[in-house]
Motif scaffolding. Structure first.
Motif: not given
Lengths: 299, 422, 268
Positions: A176-177, A181-187, A217-223, C263-265
């Motif tokens: 879920p984490f 993250l990805c869902y928010a980015r996709l939105l 890409g970027r959010i996946l790197m962070i995740a 925001s943390g991420a």
């Protein structure tokens, strides 16, 4: 007169501001120093000792503990389990999270509920998740064996099944984490990009690989960074679900350290393993951030 | 708002520390694990004690169920220096450790030679460290073999004296019964202290021991490997079901009690449970000493049980010692045996007519206990055992070869205990 | 889009069913627990919840978790807010490095700090007290809070406060009336995350607590007593109780939770 007279007062104002800033930061720094920095230094010092509180043994050892670990089969097995767990778990979470996010994105109704369910799984105490899966994995009364047609697999007792079972539980809990993250980015991606792709005749897979993934890409790197560091430090789930068993097949470095510290009462050796985990985590973080910086993605 | 916060902290923080002790009549705190059995004998016994000692009140507090948690609780509190209890129940294997750590009151001045001779010698030995008495024996255990007397009689067998006999008996009986669910031999192979006990009994039967005179592990590694190989063989050949590697006392007692096994290695507590009215094996269970490997070498069962000790920091040492003496005295042990599932440490009670009437296996258990042997009495027993458990388990589930397990176990224990001899 | 529907269905199943199963288990009569099929119980019973709530351990543990969580959150927020404001608004020397070190503090493995903290708690005679847990939880909550709040503060332009200063308002008043309202959602996120992590914290709680005086819910659940066999029904009931605050947080305050996560991420 005006120019020369203003400079000293400006410097004084600067200094005052600096002091004020430090005063505000002070309490937090002191707290962190006492609770995070000091223990970190102390554990390194402890790892060089032979320390058994019950028997009052307290002696400097030098690198003795590390020398032992270097040829300790249990330590290397724990390292292997830790790395295997981390790599598999993170890979599955990332893949699963992205797919979940893509699936949720198209939903109009019910996305709120789905998101709540996902978040709940993530927000639960890991002990609750452990007990939940322990019950699901029960050989005779467990739902998983029932769903598999009544086969009596001994998930948590069979040395070959325990680690996959543990990884499954962890992926369930942490996917879920990544998904959120990805869902928010996709939105945030404007819908016309997808419309344009559709007009161009791109299929679902092509849309996914050419548009969705690069944007994620970027959010996946962070995740990836977050999840890797978390998986390396993971303790609660394996400790409660399997205790590191059977026969050490789910004993990660963290569980090994804990058992050495509080079961075998070897504070020196346990601290040494803890230092190894610490070094591993810091190494991964540093290597990762350097790679990011090279790619120009870091701030 | 900040002032409110500080006020809040000032009020809460002191409460976060320890609570103060209040004055009044002498109050003793007794910590004990739940006594198995239909009725809890402790409250009545404590009432008797209070009646005999006016001005003294005893508060009994139950420890967590699992042995590991009990130990962790006791260690954390005793280490802290202010335990908050006076008399505590200890598993016999913890006594030397706690004594060496300086947590126990030396009971030697208050105990006479005569009084000690009333208990089983191995129980007294378990409560002794450096020739001083640190804990009084409270109840007793010994490893023994349960067998289905009816099945054996049907084929003209008497209880097996050796493992070879037992394996043969299992083969014949299973072939004759044709019941696929009937297991041969059940024992405890889960990764916990019970596994160490089972392996220990195997080592003794094979003529070797766990520690040598200097406290080194596995003085005869070859024999130790042999024992592990034997246990593996039991599983491989189907004599014992595969799930024994995750089995403890209760998960082996139940199948035997349901009639699904021929032999069971367990403790005396199960004897009365098998004779309960609704038990499917009522009247069909016999008790025997553990089988031997070689007819000439004895195969003692491992003794165990619990002791009562007094904390060194107790504020009422005289009353606390009296409580310990009372609870381990003949009257109290008699009451506990009558109402619970525990067996006494006082040998005379095993021939007490009323107790025997309710529990006919008592004399038998007495003889078996007398022939039993205690686990190594060393302060480092827990460290050794917890180090051994994963290694032994790894050998049983075939994650490691017996040779590797034995070698790894020796290496670890050597590292932990180097130059820490007694 | 059949695939998508199927995927969503699978997602719902995988994430809803385990909770539902645990809930069902907590309401199943003892005799029907260990037999499958049937999946559904013949009747619902409250015996497990009664058993769990009768023994005061769980109730006490809930109280401990709430108390420790609340105090940790307040402490971390207060210290963190001051610290974040100091970093965000003042020319603190070496602030870049400092922030990096603080952020690195969120990555410290608990297993490394548990042995020295154990010795510390022992020396201060704080074992089995709330304070031990509060301090231990703060050690990892505080870096997180500082990190989050610094980020949120950096989003709020400093010119707002400077404009207020021009209008004659002092620094403190500007903070109180201008920054704080804007920061409120960020504060809420930080508070929620801190409370959640404190509620869920296991390793330190398991090590530093010994009796129900300070035992928190995760530890009470892990050490759940069972006399002969594992009491799955009671454990399920206790699990449900332990999940209530996370449930409330997720449902009611989803927005703030997600915001805190994001925001943390998004900040490195």
């Amino acid at each position: 007169m005006t120019g020369g007279g203003q400079v000293p007062s400006l410097a004084r104002a600067q200094r005052r501001a600096r002091v004020r800033g430090l005063l505000l930061l002070g309490p937090a720094l002191v707290t962190l120093g006492a609770l995070t920095l000091y223990p970190t230094i102390w554990v390194c010092w402890l790892s060089l000792q032979r320390r058994m509180p019950i028997f009052g043994v307290n002696r400097f050892e030098g690198l003795g503990n590390y020398v032992f670990l270097a040829t300790d089969p249990r330590f290397w097995k724990a390292t292997e389990v830790t790395l295997l767990f981390t790599v598999t778990s993170v890979a599955l979470e990332l893949a699963g999270g992205v797919l979940a996010a893509v699936a949720l994105r198209g939903l109009h109704a019910g996305s709120r509920i789905a998101l709540s369910l996902l978040l709940l799984a993530w927000a639960l105490p890991s002990v609750v998740t452990a007990k939940l899966f322990e019950w699901l994995y029960h050989p005779t009364a467990g739902l998983i064996n029932f769903a598999l047609g009544g086969i009596a697999l001994n998930w948590l007792g069979d040395p070959r099944l325990a680690l996959p079972g543990l990884i499954l539980a962890d992926v369930w809990r942490t996917l879920p984490f990544v998904a959120v993250l990805c869902y928010a980015r996709l939105l945030a991606i404007p819908a016309d990009i997808y419309e344009a792709a559709q007009l161009d005749g791109a299929g679902a897979v092509a849309t996914f690989t050419r548009i969705t993934l690069p944007l994620l890409g970027r959010i996946l790197m962070i995740a990836l960074l977050f999840r890797t560091l978390d998986a390396l430090r993971s303790f609660d789930l394996m400790f409660v679900l399997t205790g590191g068993g059977p026969a050490g097949t789910t004993e990660t470095l963290t569980v090994y350290a804990y058992r050495s510290l509080f079961q075998a009462v070897q504070l020196g050796l346990g601290s040494a393993v803890g230092v190894v985990v610490f070094a591993l985590v810091m190494l991964v973080a540093w290597a990762y951030l350097r790679a990011l910086r090279r790619q120009g993605l870091a701030a | 708002m900040g002032v409110l916060l500080v006020a809040l902290l000032v009020v809460i923080l002191p409460g976060c520390g320890r609570s103060r002790e209040s004055d009044g009549p002498v109050v003793l705190v007794l910590k004990h694990a739940k006594i198995l059995g239909p009725v809890d004998p402790i409250p009545r016994l404590l009432a008797e004690f209070e009646a005999e000692h006016p001005g003294v009140r005893v508060k009994a507090e139950v420890l967590p169920w699992s042995s590991d948690e009990q130990r962790q609780f006791l260690v954390i509190n005793l280490e802290g220096g202010r335990p908050g209890f006076d008399v505590m129940m200890l598993d016999c294997i913890w006594v030397p450790e706690f004594a060496k750590a300086g947590w126990l009151l030396d009971l030697t001045p208050g105990v006479s030679r005569d009084e000690l001779s009333a208990h089983f010698p191995s129980a007294v030995e378990a409560g002794t460290y450096r020739d001083r008495i640190w804990a009084l024996p409270w109840f007793m255990n010994v490893g023994l073999l349960y067998y289905r007397a009816d099945l054996l009689a049907r084929h003209g067998f008497s209880p097996p004296a050796t493992y070879a006999e037992m394996l043969e008996q299992i083969r014949v009986i299973r072939a004759a019964e044709g019941n696929a669910r009937l297991a041969g031999y059940l024992w405890q192979g889960k990764q916990y202290e019970g596994l160490v006990v089972n392996v220990l009994e195997g080592l003794w039967a094979d003529g070797t021991s766990l520690l040598d005179a200097e406290g080194h592990l596995f003085p005869d590694p070859g024999r130790a490997e042999q024992v592990l190989r034997f246990l593996r063989m039991l599983i491989d050949t189907g004599v014992s079901p595969a799930w024994v590697t995750a089995a403890d006392e209760e998960s082996t007692r139940r199948p035997f009690g349901n009639g699904d096994a021929i032999f069971l290695r367990s403790w005396p507590y199960a004897a009365d449970l098998f004779e309960r009215r609704e038990s499917p094996v009522r009247g069909k269970v016999g008790l025997a000493p553990l089988p031997r490997h070689v007819a000439e070498w004895p195969a003692p069962g491992s003794t165990g049980g619990a002791h009562l000790a007094v904390t060194r920091q107790t504020r009422h040492p005289v009353e606390a010692m009296e409580l310990a003496h009372f609870l381990t005295g003949p009257r109290a042990q008699r009451a506990m045996t009558a109402s619970g599932a525990t067996k006494p440490t006082r040998m005379a009670l095993y021939r007490d007519p009323e107790l025997v009437r309710n529990s006919p296996s008592l004399p038998r258990i007495h003889d078996l206990t007398l022939a039993g042997r205690s686990r190594p009495v060393t302060p480092y027993y827990v460290i050794i055992s917890t180090t051994l458990q994963p290694e032994l388990s790894a050998a049983l589930v075939k994650v490691k070869s017996p040779a590797r397990s034995v070698a790894d176990a020796r290496r670890r224990v050597e590292f932990f205990l180097r130059d820490l001899r007694e | 889009m059949r695939v998508r529907e199927g995927a969503v269905l699978a997602l719902f199943l995988v994430y809803a069913w385990p909770f539902f199963w645990q809930l069902l288990t907590s309401l199943k009569p003892e005799a029907e627990l260990m037999v499958l099929p049937p999946l559904l119980p013949s009747r619902l019973t409250g015996e497990h919840y009664r058993a769990v709530l009768d023994q005061s351990v769980m109730l006490r543990a809930l109280g401990n978790s709430f108390g420790v969580g609340a105090i940790t959150t307040v402490l971390a927020l207060v210290l963190g807010l001051f610290g974040a404001y100091g970093i965000a608004r003042y020319p603190v020397p070496g602030k870049g490095l400092l922030l990096l070190l603080i952020v690195a503090g969120t990555a410290f493995p608990q297993i490394a700090t548990v042995s020295p903290l154990y010795l510390l708690m022992r020396a201060l005679d704080l074992r089995d007290t709330w304070l031990a847990l509060i301090l231990a939880n703060t050690s990892f909550a505080l870096p997180l809070v500082i990190w989050l709040l610094t980020g949120f503060l950096q989003e709020i332009p400093a010119q707002l406060e400077e404009a207020a200063a021009v209008d004659g308002a002092g620094r403190l008043r500007a903070f109180r009336w201008i920054v704080l309202p804007l920061l409120a959602p960020g504060l809420a996120s930080a508070a929620l995350l801190t409370f959640l992590f404190s509620w869920n914290e296991f390793l330190f709680a398991y090590t530093f607590t010994a009796t129900e005086a300070s035992r928190t819910v995760p530890v009470a659940l892990a050490l759940f007593p069972g006399v002969f066999e594992v009491p799955w029904g009671d454990i399920a009931a206790a699990s449900m109780l332990a999940s209530v605050p996370p449930l409330v947080l997720v449902i009611g305050l989803q927005r703030y939770l997600v915001r805190g996560l994001l925001s943390g991420a998004l900040r490195e």
